[in-house]
Design a protein around this motif. Structure first.
Motif, PDB file in Angstrom:
ATOM      1  N   MET A  21       0.840  -1.203   0.000  1.00 51.50           N
ATOM      2  CA  MET A  21       0.000   0.000   0.000  1.00 51.50           C
ATOM      3  C   MET A  21       0.872   1.248   0.000  1.00 51.50           C
ATOM      4  N   ARG A  22       0.617   2.142  -0.921  1.00 52.62           N
ATOM      5  CA  ARG A  22       1.398   3.362  -1.020  1.00 52.62           C
ATOM      6  C   ARG A  22       0.990   4.340   0.066  1.00 52.62           C
ATOM      7  N   ALA A  23       1.976   5.134   0.506  1.00 52.92           N
ATOM      8  CA  ALA A  23       1.715   6.114   1.559  1.00 52.92           C
ATOM      9  C   ALA A  23       1.125   7.381   0.944  1.00 52.92           C
ATOM     10  N   LEU A  24       0.012   7.812   1.472  1.00 54.31           N
ATOM     11  CA  LEU A  24      -0.579   9.070   1.024  1.00 54.31           C
ATOM     12  C   LEU A  24       0.188  10.238   1.620  1.00 54.31           C
ATOM     13  N   PRO A  25       0.329  11.340   0.901  1.00 51.90           N
ATOM     14  CA  PRO A  25       1.033  12.498   1.459  1.00 51.90           C
ATOM     15  C   PRO A  25       0.268  13.066   2.645  1.00 51.90           C
ATOM     16  N   GLU A  85      -0.177  12.362  14.750  1.00 51.40           N
ATOM     17  CA  GLU A  85      -1.181  11.379  15.169  1.00 51.40           C
ATOM     18  C   GLU A  85      -1.177  10.172  14.233  1.00 51.40           C
ATOM     19  N   ARG A  86      -1.050  10.441  12.939  1.00 53.07           N
ATOM     20  CA  ARG A  86      -1.012   9.357  11.958  1.00 53.07           C
ATOM     21  C   ARG A  86       0.236   8.486  12.156  1.00 53.07           C
ATOM     22  N   ALA A  87       1.397   9.119  12.292  1.00 51.93           N
ATOM     23  CA  ALA A  87       2.632   8.366  12.466  1.00 51.93           C
ATOM     24  C   ALA A  87       2.649   7.628  13.798  1.00 51.93           C
ATOM     25  N   GLY A  88       2.054   8.254  14.816  1.00 54.82           N
ATOM     26  CA  GLY A  88       2.008   7.622  16.120  1.00 54.82           C
ATOM     27  C   GLY A  88       1.180   6.351  16.140  1.00 54.82           C
ATOM     28  N   GLY A  89       0.272   6.218  15.202  1.00 50.48           N
ATOM     29  CA  GLY A  89      -0.540   5.015  15.103  1.00 50.48           C
ATOM     30  C   GLY A  89       0.068   3.942  14.235  1.00 50.48           C
ATOM     31  N   ASP A  90       1.266   4.204  13.706  1.00 47.54           N
ATOM     32  CA  ASP A  90       1.951   3.248  12.832  1.00 47.54           C
ATOM     33  C   ASP A  90       2.985   2.494  13.657  1.00 47.54           C
ATOM     34  N   PRO A  91       2.835   1.185  13.838  1.00 45.39           N
ATOM     35  CA  PRO A  91       3.770   0.429  14.676  1.00 45.39           C
ATOM     36  C   PRO A  91       5.189   0.380  14.123  1.00 45.39           C
ATOM     37  N   GLY A  92       5.355   0.694  12.839  1.00 49.04           N
ATOM     38  CA  GLY A  92       6.692   0.707  12.264  1.00 49.04           C
ATOM     39  C   GLY A  92       7.485   1.943  12.621  1.00 49.04           C
ATOM     40  N   VAL A  93       6.814   2.955  13.138  1.00 48.17           N
ATOM     41  CA  VAL A  93       7.476   4.200  13.531  1.00 48.17           C
ATOM     42  C   VAL A  93       7.928   4.082  14.982  1.00 48.17           C
ATOM     43  N   VAL A  94       9.240   4.253  15.221  1.00 50.78           N
ATOM     44  CA  VAL A  94       9.756   4.139  16.592  1.00 50.78           C
ATOM     45  C   VAL A  94      10.128   5.493  17.193  1.00 50.78           C
ATOM     46  N   GLY A  95      10.173   6.525  16.350  1.00 51.40           N
ATOM     47  CA  GLY A  95      10.529   7.834  16.883  1.00 51.40           C
ATOM     48  C   GLY A  95      10.120   8.964  15.966  1.00 51.40           C
ATOM     49  N   LEU A  96       9.831  10.111  16.564  1.00 51.91           N
ATOM     50  CA  LEU A  96       9.558  11.344  15.828  1.00 51.91           C
ATOM     51  C   LEU A  96      10.370  12.458  16.480  1.00 51.91           C
ATOM     52  N   VAL A  97      11.103  13.191  15.658  1.00 51.92           N
ATOM     53  CA  VAL A  97      11.991  14.235  16.167  1.00 51.92           C
ATOM     54  C   VAL A  97      11.739  15.522  15.386  1.00 51.92           C
ATOM     55  N   ASP A 116      12.768  -0.303  10.456  1.00 49.48           N
ATOM     56  CA  ASP A 116      13.577  -0.608   9.278  1.00 49.48           C
ATOM     57  C   ASP A 116      12.808  -0.118   8.055  1.00 49.48           C
ATOM     58  N   ARG A 117      13.414  -0.189   6.876  1.00 50.56           N
ATOM     59  CA  ARG A 117      12.825   0.401   5.667  1.00 50.56           C
ATOM     60  C   ARG A 117      11.496  -0.234   5.287  1.00 50.56           C
ATOM     61  N   ASP A 118      11.324  -1.497   5.616  1.00 52.24           N
ATOM     62  CA  ASP A 118      10.097  -2.199   5.244  1.00 52.24           C
ATOM     63  C   ASP A 118       9.041  -2.160   6.339  1.00 52.24           C
ATOM     64  N   ALA A 119       9.327  -1.432   7.419  1.00 51.00           N
ATOM     65  CA  ALA A 119       8.424  -1.450   8.568  1.00 51.00           C
ATOM     66  C   ALA A 119       7.177  -0.618   8.343  1.00 51.00           C
ATOM     67  N   SER A 120       7.245   0.343   7.412  1.00 46.47           N
ATOM     68  CA  SER A 120       6.111   1.244   7.233  1.00 46.47           C
ATOM     69  C   SER A 120       6.096   1.824   5.825  1.00 46.47           C
ATOM     70  N   PRO A 121       4.906   2.012   5.257  1.00 46.45           N
ATOM     71  CA  PRO A 121       4.812   2.683   3.950  1.00 46.45           C
ATOM     72  C   PRO A 121       5.247   4.145   4.024  1.00 46.45           C
ATOM     73  N   LEU A 122       5.386   4.684   5.226  1.00 49.43           N
ATOM     74  CA  LEU A 122       5.837   6.079   5.367  1.00 49.43           C
ATOM     75  C   LEU A 122       7.245   6.280   4.827  1.00 49.43           C
ATOM     76  N   SER A 123       7.977   5.183   4.629  1.00 51.82           N
ATOM     77  CA  SER A 123       9.323   5.317   4.060  1.00 51.82           C
ATOM     78  C   SER A 123       9.286   5.996   2.696  1.00 51.82           C
ATOM     79  N   GLU A 124       8.142   5.907   2.002  1.00 52.09           N
ATOM     80  CA  GLU A 124       8.001   6.536   0.684  1.00 52.09           C
ATOM     81  C   GLU A 124       7.928   8.059   0.779  1.00 52.09           C
TER      82      GLU A 124
END
Length: 259
Positions: A1-5, A21-33, A58-66
């Protein structure tokens, strides 16, 4: 699934809040700075966006990598893995230039029990060995550039002397901040840093140092270059870096003000 902007909100703050809020609900995200002007009190303007680093397991942990390098009027994103975050901005990395962006950064999310904050803290200042290596290297580069400039002025080549003088300024700033184990700020924040955390010696006070740097950048004035060198030489020697200076031997005579 592609990440929406990110969905733009009515304000930059609203856009940031929604994306956090969106990133915080993604289990692949471990930090926000959060970094940039928003973490420098008094610096944001009506045009300021939010600079957000999204740290993935890691790179495959979340579609947010896009969304790495996503840019908008409200939000700029850097999306990187935890391993990449550990090394980003450190000496020897291709993005060493980005080190200052972490000096005042704020942790908005840390799912690793404080590890994101610990990694960030390691980037904020130079350790003792790193500072000594940085001073030695940048001091040698500063002397080299100033020597080249003053040789050209001596030989009647003012135009190229001016160019070398301008290139000496970044090295001078690197030396002055590294002597205090601090990361040299981006030019945008130089006054901000000097006003809030002075470099100690009155010669480096913002109202004295900035006019000196601007004069050198404006025309390379040899007298001003020698004045700056005199202060840096004295400060560097007092901090134990005389060996770097002495390696230049009699060439230093050209850099010193006449007695």
């Amino acid at each position: 699934m592609r990440a929406l902007p990110p969905v733009p909100g009515a304000t930059a703050d609203a856009t940031l809040k929604a994306f956090v809020e969106r990133a915080g609900g993604d289990p692949g995200v471990v930090g926000l700075v959060l970094s940039g002007s928003q973490v420098h009190d008094g610096m944001p303007t009506v045009h300021s966006d939010h600079d957000l680093h999204v740290v993935l397991r890691d790179r495959d942990a979340s579609p947010l990598s896009e969304l790495d390098r996503f840019r908008s009027a409200h939000l700029d994103l850097v999306v990187l893995t935890l391993e990449e975050f550990r090394h980003r901005g450190l000496p020897g990395s291709p993005d060493a230039f980005s080190r200052y962006s972490y000096v005042h950064a704020r942790v908005l999310l840390d799912r690793l029990g404080g590890e994101i904050a610990e990694i960030l803290d390691q980037k904020r200042t130079l350790d003792e060995d790193e500072a000594r290596t940085a001073v030695d290297g940048f001091l040698d580069a500063y002397v080299n550039q100033t020597y080249r400039s003053l040789k050209s002025y001596r030989d009647g080549r003012d135009a190229v002397g001016h160019l070398d003088a301008a290139e000496s300024v970044p090295y001078a700033l690197e030396v002055l901040f590294a002597l205090h184990r601090r990361v040299r700020p981006y030019n945008k924040y130089l006054r901000w840093e000097l006003e809030r955390q002075p470099l100690g010696d009155e010669r480096w006070a913002v109202e004295l140092l900035l006019p000196v740097l601007r004069r050198i950048l404006a025309d390379g004035d040899p007298h001003t270059q020698r004045s700056l060198f005199g202060g840096i030489e004295q400060t560097a020697r007092a901090a134990g870096h005389g060996e770097v200076l002495d390696s230049w031997g009699d060439d230093l005579r050209l850099l010193r003000r006449p007695a």
